[in-house]
Design an enzyme around this catalytic site. Structure first.
Site, PDB file in Angstrom:
ATOM      1  N   ASN A 191       5.780   9.257  45.324  1.00  0.00           N
ATOM      2  CA  ASN A 191       7.094   8.675  45.037  1.00  0.00           C
ATOM      3  C   ASN A 191       7.773   9.482  43.938  1.00  0.00           C
ATOM      4  O   ASN A 191       7.115  10.159  43.153  1.00  0.00           O
ATOM      5  CB  ASN A 191       6.930   7.215  44.573  1.00  0.00           C
ATOM      6  CG  ASN A 191       8.263   6.526  44.345  1.00  0.00           C
ATOM      7  OD1 ASN A 191       9.217   6.706  45.120  1.00  0.00           O
ATOM      8  ND2 ASN A 191       8.362   5.748  43.281  1.00  0.00           N
ATOM      9  N   HIS A 235      10.570   8.942  40.734  1.00  0.00           N
ATOM     10  CA  HIS A 235      11.272   7.947  39.928  1.00  0.00           C
ATOM     11  C   HIS A 235      12.244   8.685  39.004  1.00  0.00           C
ATOM     12  O   HIS A 235      11.865   9.689  38.401  1.00  0.00           O
ATOM     13  CB  HIS A 235      10.258   7.141  39.110  1.00  0.00           C
ATOM     14  CG  HIS A 235      10.879   6.013  38.368  1.00  0.00           C
ATOM     15  ND1 HIS A 235      11.262   4.845  38.985  1.00  0.00           N
ATOM     16  CD2 HIS A 235      11.236   5.887  37.069  1.00  0.00           C
ATOM     17  CE1 HIS A 235      11.813   4.042  38.094  1.00  0.00           C
ATOM     18  NE2 HIS A 235      11.811   4.647  36.929  1.00  0.00           N
ATOM     19  N   ASP A 275       5.400   1.819  40.207  1.00  0.00           N
ATOM     20  CA  ASP A 275       5.587   2.945  39.278  1.00  0.00           C
ATOM     21  C   ASP A 275       4.407   3.201  38.341  1.00  0.00           C
ATOM     22  O   ASP A 275       4.580   3.726  37.240  1.00  0.00           O
ATOM     23  CB  ASP A 275       6.862   2.728  38.425  1.00  0.00           C
ATOM     24  CG  ASP A 275       8.116   2.661  39.291  1.00  0.00           C
ATOM     25  OD1 ASP A 275       8.138   3.310  40.352  1.00  0.00           O
ATOM     26  OD2 ASP A 275       9.057   1.960  38.902  1.00  0.00           O
ATOM     27  N   GLU A 318      15.610  16.362  40.721  1.00  0.00           N
ATOM     28  CA  GLU A 318      14.881  15.825  41.883  1.00  0.00           C
ATOM     29  C   GLU A 318      14.905  16.811  43.047  1.00  0.00           C
ATOM     30  O   GLU A 318      13.874  17.080  43.665  1.00  0.00           O
ATOM     31  CB  GLU A 318      15.500  14.496  42.326  1.00  0.00           C
ATOM     32  CG  GLU A 318      15.311  13.389  41.313  1.00  0.00           C
ATOM     33  CD  GLU A 318      15.816  12.042  41.794  1.00  0.00           C
ATOM     34  OE1 GLU A 318      15.310  11.035  41.292  1.00  0.00           O
ATOM     35  OE2 GLU A 318      16.700  11.988  42.661  1.00  0.00           O
ATOM     36  N   GLY A 324      19.647   9.517  51.148  1.00  0.00           N
ATOM     37  CA  GLY A 324      18.726  10.464  51.772  1.00  0.00           C
ATOM     38  C   GLY A 324      18.901  11.907  51.323  1.00  0.00           C
ATOM     39  O   GLY A 324      18.473  12.822  52.028  1.00  0.00           O
ATOM     40  N   SER A 325      19.500  12.121  50.133  1.00  0.00           N
ATOM     41  CA  SER A 325      19.673  13.520  49.713  1.00  0.00           C
ATOM     42  C   SER A 325      18.317  14.172  49.427  1.00  0.00           C
ATOM     43  O   SER A 325      18.115  15.348  49.740  1.00  0.00           O
ATOM     44  CB  SER A 325      20.609  13.620  48.507  1.00  0.00           C
ATOM     45  OG  SER A 325      20.009  13.064  47.359  1.00  0.00           O
ATOM     46  N   ASN A 326      17.387  13.407  48.869  1.00  0.00           N
ATOM     47  CA  ASN A 326      16.046  13.971  48.638  1.00  0.00           C
ATOM     48  C   ASN A 326      15.323  14.200  49.960  1.00  0.00           C
ATOM     49  O   ASN A 326      14.657  15.215  50.141  1.00  0.00           O
ATOM     50  CB  ASN A 326      15.221  13.042  47.745  1.00  0.00           C
ATOM     51  CG  ASN A 326      15.587  13.191  46.289  1.00  0.00           C
ATOM     52  OD1 ASN A 326      15.163  14.121  45.612  1.00  0.00           O
ATOM     53  ND2 ASN A 326      16.432  12.284  45.799  1.00  0.00           N
TER      54      ASN A 326
HETATM   55  C1  GRF Z   1      16.531   9.018  43.715  1.00  0.00           C
HETATM   56  O1  GRF Z   1      17.205   8.990  42.511  1.00  0.00           O
HETATM   57  C2  GRF Z   1      15.072   8.722  43.496  1.00  0.00           C
HETATM   58  O2  GRF Z   1      14.635   9.014  42.209  1.00  0.00           O
HETATM   59  C3  GRF Z   1      14.979   7.238  43.701  1.00  0.00           C
HETATM   60  O3  GRF Z   1      15.958   6.943  44.662  1.00  0.00           O
HETATM   61  C4  GRF Z   1      16.979   7.931  44.653  1.00  0.00           C
HETATM   62  C5  GRF Z   1      17.188   8.395  46.063  1.00  0.00           C
HETATM   63  O4  GRF Z   1      18.337   9.158  46.229  1.00  0.00           O
HETATM   64  N1  GRF Z   1      13.621   6.850  43.997  1.00  0.00           N
HETATM   65  P1  GRF Z   1      18.644   9.797  47.661  1.00  0.00           P
HETATM   66  O5  GRF Z   1      18.748   8.670  48.660  1.00  0.00           O
HETATM   67  O6  GRF Z   1      17.538  10.730  47.988  1.00  0.00           O
HETATM   68  O7  GRF Z   1      19.956  10.512  47.474  1.00  0.00           O
END
Ligand code: GRF
Length: 199
Positions: free
Chosen positions: A105, A107, A148, A177, A14-16
């Protein structure tokens, strides 16, 4: 003024999701209203709790066989946009249809290469290195019914250096990201808002 309601779907660390939640905090046109996950131990749940965002956990079976349950939850929270942030299940067709052009999304490679079923996480980085590509990057795209393959909104690249490993590449991709995903979501909201004003 309309405030767009965003649901984040996340299965992993969940870092993103966290970067997006933080970026939306204080943005007048949109807010993160719901976290949906298929993993009871997803790190994203902690981030949602810390930001007072409600979360729902659905099983893989519910996702794949009873998407109407997820749709119900999305309607209940009046969700306008779905953001996939490390969500590992395929979004069911009925949800893609209802949220056409409103599911985004990310990728961790430069699509159309290194995408498709089974291409996630370190499998992607390993494949890029095995193929001896001079660069990799991120792709932020809309979601359709094929893994994708939706319309690409944005890509950013990073060169692959001598001695690059899966670990070093993963780190570089994650930086991209975190920098770009929140900004592209803001861009998408601004575009939707502009279009709504024109209609
Ligand atoms: C990311 O690398 C994203 O590209 C992919 O899943 C990963 C999620 O990382 N779809 P996080 O859980 O947000 O750290």
């Amino acid at each position: 003024m309309k405030k767009y309601k965003i649901a984040i779907f996340a299965s992993g660390g969940g870092s993103n999701a966290l970067k997006i939640i933080e970026r939306l905090d204080g943005f007048p046109l949109a807010e993160a209203n719901l976290l949906i996950t298929n993993k009871a131990d997803a790190g994203a749940i902690e981030h949602a709790k810390n930001h007072n965002i409600p979360y729902r956990i659905f099983s893989r079976k519910e996702f794949l066989e009873h998407p109407e349950v997820i749709l119900y939850s999305l309607r209940e929270h009046e969700i306008d946009i779905i953001v996939l942030a490390g969500f590992l299940l395929k979004v069911p067709e009925s949800i893609v249809t209802v949220y056409s052009d409103r599911i985004v999304n990310i990728h961790p490679a430069l699509l159309p290469d290194f995408g498709g079923k089974g291409m996630y996480g370190d499998y992607v980085h390993q494949a890029v290195l095995d193929d001896k590509r001079p660069e990799s990057g991120i792709t932020i795209h809309l979601v359709n019914n094929h893994y994708d393959e939706g319309h690409i909104l944005f890509q950013a690249k990073t060169p692959i250096k001598e001695g690059e490993t899966v670990e070093t590449l993963r780190g570089k991709i994650q930086k991209l990201e975190h920098k770009w995903y929140p900004e592209i979501i803001i861009f998408l909201v601004n575009e939707l808002n502009k279009q709504a004003g024109e209609n």
